[in-house]
Scaffold this active site. Structure first.
Site, mmCIF file in Angstrom:
data_model
loop_
_atom_site.group_PDB
_atom_site.id
_atom_site.type_symbol
_atom_site.label_atom_id
_atom_site.label_comp_id
_atom_site.label_asym_id
_atom_site.label_seq_id
_atom_site.Cartn_x
_atom_site.Cartn_y
_atom_site.Cartn_z
ATOM 1 N N ASP A 13 46.874 39.261 -12.857
ATOM 2 C CA ASP A 13 47.099 38.426 -11.663
ATOM 3 C C ASP A 13 47.188 39.249 -10.381
ATOM 4 O O ASP A 13 47.906 38.885 -9.450
ATOM 5 C CB ASP A 13 48.386 37.581 -11.803
ATOM 6 C CG ASP A 13 48.366 36.732 -13.044
ATOM 7 O OD1 ASP A 13 47.323 36.129 -13.315
ATOM 8 O OD2 ASP A 13 49.394 36.690 -13.755
ATOM 9 N N HIS A 41 41.408 33.532 -12.523
ATOM 10 C CA HIS A 41 41.029 34.272 -11.327
ATOM 11 C C HIS A 41 40.892 33.295 -10.160
ATOM 12 O O HIS A 41 39.964 32.505 -10.102
ATOM 13 C CB HIS A 41 39.727 35.049 -11.576
ATOM 14 C CG HIS A 41 39.913 36.177 -12.544
ATOM 15 N ND1 HIS A 41 38.884 36.911 -13.064
ATOM 16 C CD2 HIS A 41 41.041 36.716 -13.075
ATOM 17 C CE1 HIS A 41 39.371 37.840 -13.877
ATOM 18 N NE2 HIS A 41 40.671 37.733 -13.898
HETATM 19 P P1 IMP Z 1 47.087 36.204 -24.560
HETATM 20 O O1 IMP Z 1 46.086 37.072 -23.884
HETATM 21 O O2 IMP Z 1 46.957 34.749 -24.229
HETATM 22 O O3 IMP Z 1 47.176 36.454 -26.040
HETATM 23 O O4 IMP Z 1 48.532 36.610 -23.991
HETATM 24 C C1 IMP Z 1 49.043 37.932 -24.149
HETATM 25 C C2 IMP Z 1 49.871 38.343 -22.930
HETATM 26 O O5 IMP Z 1 49.005 38.474 -21.803
HETATM 27 C C3 IMP Z 1 50.931 37.335 -22.518
HETATM 28 O O6 IMP Z 1 52.019 38.051 -21.952
HETATM 29 C C4 IMP Z 1 50.256 36.525 -21.439
HETATM 30 O O7 IMP Z 1 51.178 35.931 -20.550
HETATM 31 C C5 IMP Z 1 49.457 37.615 -20.761
HETATM 32 N N1 IMP Z 1 48.275 37.072 -20.090
HETATM 33 C C6 IMP Z 1 47.152 36.611 -20.670
HETATM 34 N N2 IMP Z 1 46.258 36.241 -19.728
HETATM 35 C C7 IMP Z 1 46.822 36.487 -18.541
HETATM 36 C C8 IMP Z 1 46.378 36.374 -17.180
HETATM 37 O O8 IMP Z 1 45.267 35.956 -16.856
HETATM 38 N N3 IMP Z 1 47.279 36.755 -16.228
HETATM 39 C C9 IMP Z 1 48.496 37.248 -16.528
HETATM 40 N N4 IMP Z 1 48.940 37.399 -17.763
HETATM 41 C C10 IMP Z 1 48.121 37.022 -18.764
#
Ligand code: IMP
Length: 425
Positions: A13, A41
């Protein structure tokens, strides 16, 4: 530019989308190289405001070829929704291509993601629940289904049958009902009808572009602190957001990448669980969340907010070899009396200046420097000299601590709210 990678230097982010949208104004090719629709994004431009999950942020330039690369995982259902929203806003999609080698997020991946997260009980990762982990797990276990498979129904049926039995056993362990092969096939064939023409071998697009010195952008998702290997494992995603993965995920040699822009927010935020040493649980943190509108673009969850962490960014700078930094959301700090920058961690009786392994990272306390804030709004600044002196000092310090020059500073979400700085020769 010729080949420029744009990657996150914190917890995700950071504003990569807005940077890619800006840089893509004169890019020939943009490739999203990892991750899935867990990304959010945010891009604001003449077409409107969008939270792109899968489609490369270069899509707004009608002359840019946009590829969802081999290293990404694609949920066709959400991709189709996203395509629909862009089409409705008048954004042409003729140049959008999907790698036939990228893996497919199937409905059961999402189910398993939710069930596994629930089973972690007190040790939840805080995933986005988009099925990202289970899809990459199947890819590594060689059970995955790739986008190209969708176009070969007989082969696809074999692939799905191969592991459906296993998946059903996993689902049964969680007390969930089994899946039916015909139903899964029908879903997949629907995806193939809708997306088939865009699913291609992407090397014939990438190779000639790179060889001809065309301007190529590699778009990463998330940031180093959520990197599968170098982040705060297990509180990470299931792919590598660092530039080392861009070569494999996009399909070009590492030596072709000649510029790496590290995107950093002027403070820190994170969604999901895991250590975040400079997190603020006070009025300053609440202010950053409110003024910075720090709510997840994918899940809507409030983001955890904290001071700028130069140790985390130093970790990112080493792992990525940044050639420059893009500092985003500087304007969110306008009006803050003083600012803190974390320059080290205290771990038991030691002071360290690196990111330790997760159990130690969970124990560290931040060591801060304090810098004066500024009252003047920065949103209208377009040149270095337009910035208040205290803001310039703060940026100088960020650059010095990272050992990387700053090339861009954003002072608002609009495309033109950006300062482009001279890099040292
Ligand atoms: P996953 O990628 O959905 O398995 O999540 C794994 C970790 O990455 C978690 O802490 C999510 O909150 C974080 N996360 C996944 N995608 C994003 C994003 O686009 N922005 C910020 N954090 C993310």
């Amino acid at each position: 530019m010729p080949v420029t990678a744009v990657v996150g230097a914190q917890w995700g982010d950071e504003g990569k989308g807005r940077m890619v949208d800006y840089l893509a104004q004169d890019a020939d090719l943009v490739i999203r190289f990892q991750g899935g629709d867990n990304a959010g994004h945010t891009v604001v431009n003449a077409h409107g405001k969008f939270a792109l999950h899968l489609i490369p942020s270069g899509i707004f330039n009608p002359f840019t070829v946009c590829i969802i690369g081999t290293g990404a995982v694609v949920n066709p259902a959400t991709l189709l929704e996203e395509m629909g929203a862009l089409e409705a806003a008048g954004v042409p999609l003729e140049n959008l291509w999907l790698s036939n080698r990228a893996h497919v997020v199937l409905p059961y991946h999402r189910m398993v993601d939710g069930l596994q997260e629930a089973a972690r009980s007190g040790a939840r990762i805080g995933t986005t629940g988009r099925g990202i982990g289970p899809t990459y797990s199947d890819k590594a276990a060689r059970f995955g289904v790739r986008l190209g498979d969708l176009k070969r129904p007989d082969y696809l049926r074999q692939r799905i049958a191969l592991h459906l039995e296993q998946k059903n056993r996993t689902l049964a362990l969680f007390g969930a009902p089994p899946l039916d092969l015909d139903d899964v096939m029908e879903t997949c064939l629907g995806y193939a009808r809708a997306l088939g023409d865009r699913i291609v071998d992407t090397l014939p697009l990438v190779q000639p572009a790179v060889r001809a010195g065309k301007r190529v952008l590699l778009e990463g998702q998330l940031g180093v602190m959520r990197d599968l290997d170098w982040g705060t494992y297990p509180y990470v995603t299931s792919s590598n957001p660092i530039v080392g993965a861009a070569s494999a995920g996009a399909g070009l040699p590492p030596s072709a990448i000649d510029r790496v822009v590290g995107v950093v927010k002027a403070y820190s935020t994170a969604v999901g669980a895991g250590p975040f040493p400079s997190e603020l649980d006070d009025a300053d943190g609440e202010r950053l969340r409110l003024v910075g509108a720090e709510y997840g673009a994918t899940t809507g969850r409030p983001r955890r907010c904290g001071w700028y962490d130069a140790v985390a960014v130093g970790h990112a700078a080493w792992l990525n070899g940044f050639t420059s930094l893009a500092v985003t959301k500087l304007d969110v700090l306008d009006g803050m009396r003083q600012l803190k920058v974390c320059t080290g961690y205290r771990l038991a009786d030691r002071v360290i200046d690196y990111v330790p392994d997760t159990p130690d990272m969970a124990e560290v306390t931040p060591i801060y420097e304090t810098w004066p804030g500024w009252d003047e709004p920065t949103t209208e600044a377009r040149d270095w000299d337009d910035l208040p002196k205290a803001a310039r000092t703060y940026l100088h310090r960020i650059s010095e601590l990272a050992g990387v020059p700053i090339e861009f500073v954003s002072v608002g979400a609009e495309r033109d709210q950006l300062l482009k700085l001279e890099l040292p020769a």
